[in-house]
Design a protein around this motif. Structure first.
Motif, PDB file in Angstrom:
ATOM      1  N   LYS A  56      63.115  16.464  47.205  1.00 50.82           N
ATOM      2  CA  LYS A  56      62.059  16.697  46.328  1.00 50.82           C
ATOM      3  C   LYS A  56      61.101  15.483  46.014  1.00 50.82           C
ATOM      4  O   LYS A  56      61.613  14.245  46.121  1.00 50.82           O
ATOM      5  N   ILE A  57      59.936  15.670  45.691  1.00 50.82           N
ATOM      6  CA  ILE A  57      59.157  14.502  45.437  1.00 50.82           C
ATOM      7  C   ILE A  57      58.906  14.517  43.803  1.00 50.82           C
ATOM      8  O   ILE A  57      58.318  15.447  43.216  1.00 50.82           O
ATOM      9  N   PRO A  58      59.583  13.570  43.062  1.00 51.27           N
ATOM     10  CA  PRO A  58      59.298  13.475  41.624  1.00 51.27           C
ATOM     11  C   PRO A  58      57.649  12.986  41.262  1.00 51.27           C
ATOM     12  O   PRO A  58      57.409  12.038  41.631  1.00 51.27           O
ATOM     13  N   VAL A  59      57.485  13.587  40.325  1.00 54.03           N
ATOM     14  CA  VAL A  59      55.904  13.570  39.669  1.00 54.03           C
ATOM     15  C   VAL A  59      56.283  13.388  38.550  1.00 54.03           C
ATOM     16  O   VAL A  59      56.742  14.131  37.632  1.00 54.03           O
ATOM     17  N   ILE A  60      56.355  11.929  38.051  1.00 53.39           N
ATOM     18  CA  ILE A  60      56.412  11.660  36.641  1.00 53.39           C
ATOM     19  C   ILE A  60      55.137  11.488  35.763  1.00 53.39           C
ATOM     20  O   ILE A  60      54.053  11.125  36.087  1.00 53.39           O
ATOM     21  N   ILE A  61      55.064  12.376  34.813  1.00 57.81           N
ATOM     22  CA  ILE A  61      54.140  12.848  33.748  1.00 57.81           C
ATOM     23  C   ILE A  61      54.356  12.163  32.434  1.00 57.81           C
ATOM     24  O   ILE A  61      55.088  12.672  31.909  1.00 57.81           O
ATOM     25  N   GLU A  62      53.439  11.403  31.817  1.00 59.35           N
ATOM     26  CA  GLU A  62      53.496  11.168  30.353  1.00 59.35           C
ATOM     27  C   GLU A  62      52.089  11.445  29.767  1.00 59.35           C
ATOM     28  O   GLU A  62      50.824  10.859  30.223  1.00 59.35           O
ATOM     29  N   LEU A 120      46.251   8.651  37.970  1.00 60.62           N
ATOM     30  CA  LEU A 120      47.181   8.951  38.971  1.00 60.62           C
ATOM     31  C   LEU A 120      47.424   7.606  39.547  1.00 60.62           C
ATOM     32  O   LEU A 120      46.764   6.904  40.151  1.00 60.62           O
ATOM     33  N   PHE A 121      48.946   6.935  39.424  1.00 59.85           N
ATOM     34  CA  PHE A 121      49.424   5.895  40.599  1.00 59.85           C
ATOM     35  C   PHE A 121      50.151   6.808  41.458  1.00 59.85           C
ATOM     36  O   PHE A 121      51.152   7.101  41.310  1.00 59.85           O
ATOM     37  N   SER A 122      49.911   6.350  42.858  1.00 56.84           N
ATOM     38  CA  SER A 122      50.448   6.725  43.724  1.00 56.84           C
ATOM     39  C   SER A 122      50.995   5.941  44.996  1.00 56.84           C
ATOM     40  O   SER A 122      50.166   4.848  44.904  1.00 56.84           O
ATOM     41  N   ALA A 123      51.944   6.054  45.578  1.00 55.71           N
ATOM     42  CA  ALA A 123      52.395   4.998  46.736  1.00 55.71           C
ATOM     43  C   ALA A 123      52.985   5.734  47.648  1.00 55.71           C
ATOM     44  O   ALA A 123      53.561   7.239  47.295  1.00 55.71           O
ATOM     45  N   ILE A 156      49.073   9.745  32.231  1.00 55.96           N
ATOM     46  CA  ILE A 156      49.465   9.013  33.333  1.00 55.96           C
ATOM     47  C   ILE A 156      50.122   9.823  34.085  1.00 55.96           C
ATOM     48  O   ILE A 156      51.307  10.016  33.782  1.00 55.96           O
ATOM     49  N   ILE A 157      49.992  10.105  35.438  1.00 52.96           N
ATOM     50  CA  ILE A 157      50.866  10.561  36.418  1.00 52.96           C
ATOM     51  C   ILE A 157      51.329   9.643  37.498  1.00 52.96           C
ATOM     52  O   ILE A 157      50.360   8.780  38.060  1.00 52.96           O
ATOM     53  N   CYS A 158      52.686   9.502  37.638  1.00 53.08           N
ATOM     54  CA  CYS A 158      53.224   8.285  38.660  1.00 53.08           C
ATOM     55  C   CYS A 158      53.776   9.230  39.721  1.00 53.08           C
ATOM     56  O   CYS A 158      54.667   9.876  39.424  1.00 53.08           O
ATOM     57  N   ILE A 159      53.309   9.062  41.095  1.00 51.29           N
ATOM     58  CA  ILE A 159      54.315   9.455  42.145  1.00 51.29           C
ATOM     59  C   ILE A 159      54.686   8.163  43.021  1.00 51.29           C
ATOM     60  O   ILE A 159      53.790   7.874  43.824  1.00 51.29           O
ATOM     61  N   PRO A 160      55.788   7.723  42.757  1.00 46.63           N
ATOM     62  CA  PRO A 160      56.143   6.468  43.266  1.00 46.63           C
ATOM     63  C   PRO A 160      56.180   6.598  45.040  1.00 46.63           C
ATOM     64  O   PRO A 160      56.000   5.796  45.704  1.00 46.63           O
ATOM     65  N   VAL A 161      56.769   7.844  45.553  1.00 44.96           N
ATOM     66  CA  VAL A 161      56.776   8.216  46.918  1.00 44.96           C
ATOM     67  C   VAL A 161      56.266   9.749  47.317  1.00 44.96           C
ATOM     68  O   VAL A 161      56.954  10.528  46.857  1.00 44.96           O
TER      69      VAL A 161
END
Length: 315
Positions: free
Chosen positions: A30-36, A46-49, A78-83
């Motif tokens: 699964k791809i964690p999509v972290i939303i605040e 969006l911060f993605s990597a 703010i949405i973060c997708i580290p991977v």
């Protein structure tokens, strides 16, 4: 805000696990999509990597943004997708298992290849909500990128936001067909592409440049928590309008004498290529004066390998 069928209301914190495909062992991946979300309306960033699975320095930047609670916005979301490329990250490979480069298949297809399906879901599930995006990358094939922002030429909005981020270098480069950056541009998303470090490597200087740049952008947008003010820039960015690769003229052992980010003068010896048997030594000289924005850290190179990326025209 509805992402992957789940609703996130103002003031909520959610992690959505996007499952698009499983491993061949049927193990869930699964791809964690972290939303605040703040209770106060505002921009969506969006911060993605990890679009390339071996570029882990970008993953570390987004991880620090989360751990240091920089992703808790004063206003907006703010949405973060580290991977993003979780398959490549697991295998420590740049590409997807189907051999495709995710950053060349956008906008993708819901029923296409594995990489194409991922691109489609990112573009259709997440990007319609996003106003600004910072996508973090690193150099490939043992080549170390000096911290830099890449933006499309003649785009004042991107140039202004790049100034706010304030990486050491800003490189003007055209969007590449099939890239995430190109797809975001067509959707009207204001996107900065950050390059720093090299694949399968962590570098603290590169990480902190990325984290501080992200904080400056959030502060500029009125989203940064007042307790976490960004550091003031120490110097203005260096703007690069043109650059070129220096390639190895011989195969052999590579002894690099400079580092990425360094200024060199025309004719300066920047590396030596030798054979293993003491028969020859070839000096590699700078073809012009400029900044080295990418440096090959490999110990062995082949004829034609890209070994340095040097600026040719600054603005």
């Amino acid at each position: 805000m509805i992402i992957h069928g789940e609703t996130i209301l103002p003031g909520q914190s959610r992690t959505i696990n996007m499952e698009i495909a499983r491993l061949h062992t049927m193990t869930k991946l699964k791809i964690p999509v972290i939303i605040e979300r703040s209770k106060v309306d505002g921009p969506v960033v969006l911060f993605s990597a990890g679009i390339h699975g071996d570029e882990i320095n970008g993953v570390e930047i987004v991880r620090q943004i989360i751990v240091r609670k920089i992703n808790k916005p004063k206003t907006g979301t703010i949405i973060c997708i580290p991977v993003v490329n979780i398959f490549g990250f697991v295998n420590q490979k740049r590409e997807f298992p189907d051999g495709r480069d995710l950053n060349r298949v956008f906008p993708g297809s819901r029923n296409g290849s594995l990489a194409s399906r991922f691109a489609w879901h990112i573009l259709n599930e997440i990007m319609p909500h996003v106003d600004y995006c910072i996508d973090f990358h690193a150099g490939g094939a043992a080549r170390f990128n000096a911290p830099q922002i890449r933006v499309e030429p003649d785009n004042k909005k991107l140039k202004d936001l790049s100034d706010v981020f304030n990486a050491p270098f800003t490189l003007f480069s055209k969007n590449i067909a099939g890239s995430f950056r190109n797809a975001c541009g067509k959707l009207g998303v204001t996107m900065l592409l950050y390059e720093g470090g090299k694949s399968l490597d962590l570098n603290n200087e590169v990480t902190q440049e990325g984290v501080q740049g992200a904080k400056r952008v959030l502060q500029h947008l009125g989203m940064l928590n007042i307790r976490k003010n960004a550091k003031a820039p120490e110097r203005p960015p260096i703007y690069i309008e043109d650059s070129a690769w220096v390639r190895a003229r011989h195969s052999g052992m590579f002894q690099n004498r400079i580092h990425a980010g360094q200024f060199v003068t025309k004719g300066e010896v920047i590396a030596i290529i030798t054979d293993p048997f003491g028969k020859f030594e070839q000096k590699v000289k700078a073809p012009n004066s400029g900044y080295i924005i990418n440096s090959n850290d490999a110990s062995i190179v082949y004829q034609g390998d890209a070994i340095f990326h040097i600026t040719q025209r600054l603005s």
